[in-house]
Write a protein that holds these residues in place. Sequence first.
Motif: not given
Length: 657
Positions: A78, A80, A188, A190-191
Motif C-alpha cells: 500500500s 500513500g 490510511q 500505508p506501507d
Amino acid sequence: MYYLCAFNSNLSMLIALQDITFEFGARTIIKDSSLHIIPGDRIGLIGLNGTGKSTLLRIINGEYSISKGSVNKIRNLSLGFFNQDLLSFETDDSILNVGMTAFSEALKVEKELEELTEKLEHSQDEATLHAYSDKLHEFDILDGYNIRHKTATVLEGLGFTTADLERPYNQFSGGWRMRVLLARIILQKPDVLMLDEPTNHLDLPSIEWLEKYLSNYDGAVIIVSHDRYFLDRMVNKVVELYQQELHHYAGNYSDYEEEKVMRRELQQRAYENQQDYIKQQERFIERFKAKASKAAQAQSIAKRLDKIERIEQTDSGPSKIRMNFSVDKMPGKILCTLENVSKSFGSNTILKNTSAEINRGDKIALIGANGKGKSTLLRVIAGTEPFEGNRIPGHNVVTSFYAQHQLEALHMDNEILEELKGVGSGRTEVELRTLLGCFLFQGDDVFKKIRILSGGEKARVALGKVIIGQANFLLLDEPTNHLDMNSVEMLIDALGKYEGSLVLVSHDRYFVSKTANKIWEIVDGEIKEFKGNYTEWEEWKKRQALAAAPPKAEKKSPPIAQPVQAPQKTSIDKDLKRELQKQQKQAQQLEEQISKLKEQLKQLEADMANPDVYGDKQKFRNTEDAYKKANTDLTKANAEYEEVFEKVMELEEKMNG
C-alpha cells in the motif's frame, strides 16, 4: 516495466528501483540509478528545484513508466502519496467525514450493517441475523467504533479546532484543505508514505505534531522537503538527485552535508592523483614512442591509458552567487511604536491592548500557531490593517512588505526582467539577471510574462522586488515558501548582511534560527518579546515548561549527621504508600469493570441472536445501542487502566527505590 513480486533474496524489501532511466521528451531526468526501500526507512529526497524529485515519487507511485530498468514491489503493497495535485479534490462534506474516508473498509462494513439493520426490521430470518452478527464482528475487528475519534485526533493535531470538524471541506482555504488531505493519508497508514513538501501548509505546532507522529510510524517514509530542521529530525537516509543520478547517504541532513564535503574532497584528491599519473605516463609515451627499445612498452602504456576508467573532477556544486540588500537612507533609532493596540475579527480577539517597539537593528521573528494573528500584526505594523490604538512610525523609515497578497501588485503584462527594472533601483541588467538566477529564473526565463507564471514563480518575483527596493525596514510573510535550499541559504546570507531592520513570519525553523535576533510571540492577545535567537528561545520554553510542571515526589534519605529529618522521610513514605494503595484500589476496580463489560458484551451478542429480540424492532435497537455503548465504555476503561497501571508501577519503584 513494473514487476510485482516477492523478493526471495530479501523478504524485508518493500520496493526496489533497479538501474532505472526516465526520460521526459528529449530530457533525461534519471539515468541508470537504483533505490531500495525497506521497512523503517526514513528517506529524505533532496535536490535542486526542477531536478525531478516529485517525478521520482510518481514513478514509485506507478504514475510514470520508466524507459529502462525495473521497479519491483512486494505484493499487496500500500502506497500513500501526499502532493499538491490533491487540491483538485472538491466536496461539501465535513472535514471529519473527508478524513474518515481513510477507513474505507470500516465505512463499507458500517454501511452494510445499516442495510442489514433495516432488513431485520422487516425480516426475522436466521441467515440475515447471522450475516449481521458476522458484520458486527468484522466492524469490531476493524476498530470501527473508534474511527471518528482517531480522525478527530489527527485533524486536531494538524491545527483544526473541535468546532472545525463539522465544517464543510470547501469552506477552507487551500492550505487548510491540504492539512485535511494529509490527515487522510496519515490515517490510511500505508506501507510506504510519500510526502512532497508536507510542512509547506503547517504552522510550528502542527509541524512538531507531525514529527512526533512520524517518529513512531511503522511503515517506510519518503520525504521531499526544503525544511532542514524537519529533515534533520525525521530522516535516517538522504537520497540526492543530482546530475540525473541518485546519490545515497546515511544519516540525517546534517550528516549528508558533512559526508558530501568529505566525498568531494576524496574525489578531488583521487582525480588529481590520477591526472598526475596520466601526465607522467603520457610524458613517457611521448619520449620513447619513437625509440625502438622502448616503443613496445610505450605502446602498451598507451593502450592501458585508453582503458583506464577516468575519475571526474568534482563540480563546484550549486551556484554560490550572493544576493545583497542595499539601504538608501538610515532611519531613526525607533522604527515603529505600537501603543495599546487591539484587533478583533468578530468574536475572535487577535490583539488586546498590547504595546511594543521596534528598534533599529532589530530582526524579529513572529512565532506561533496559525490563527494567532502573526500576519495581521505584520499588516498593523505596515499600517495597512485598521485597528484600535496607536501606531507611531519612526523617522526616515522606508518599508517594503512581502506577502502573498503583494502578488496582486505585480504588472501582469510585464516580463520578469522588465518588472524588476521598474523598481528603479539603478541596478544593471546583468545584476538583475544574476539576482533572478538566485530565484531560479535562468536564461530566457527572465523574458516570461508575469501573467503566465505559477503562484510560486510570482512569489519569487515579488521577493526579488523587495530585495532591490533599498528599503531600511522589511516585513516578510513566509518568504521561503517557494525557494529551494540553495536559494534559502542565499537569502539567509543576504539578510545576515542587511543593514536595515526586519520583522518576519516563517514556519522554517532553520531560516528563523539563522536570521532573527528577537522572538515575538502572541500570547492571549499580547506581544511577548524574547531577546535572543530561536535556539535560545526554544531552550527557554523548555525550561519554562519544566518549571511549570508539578514536581515529582522523591524519596530522600536524610544525612546521617541530621537524624532529626527522619520523621520527614517517614511522612513521605506514608504519603507514597497511601497514594499507592489508592491507585491499586482504582486498578482493581477497573479490572472488575473491564471484566463486567466483557461479560456484558457477550450477553448482548447473544441477545441480538435471540429471535425474541431481533423480531422486535424496538428491542433490537435498544440492544444494539447498548452493545455500542458497552464497546465504547470498554475502550475507555482499558485506556484508564493503562494509565493507572503506569502510576502504580511508578509509585512502587519510588517505594522500593
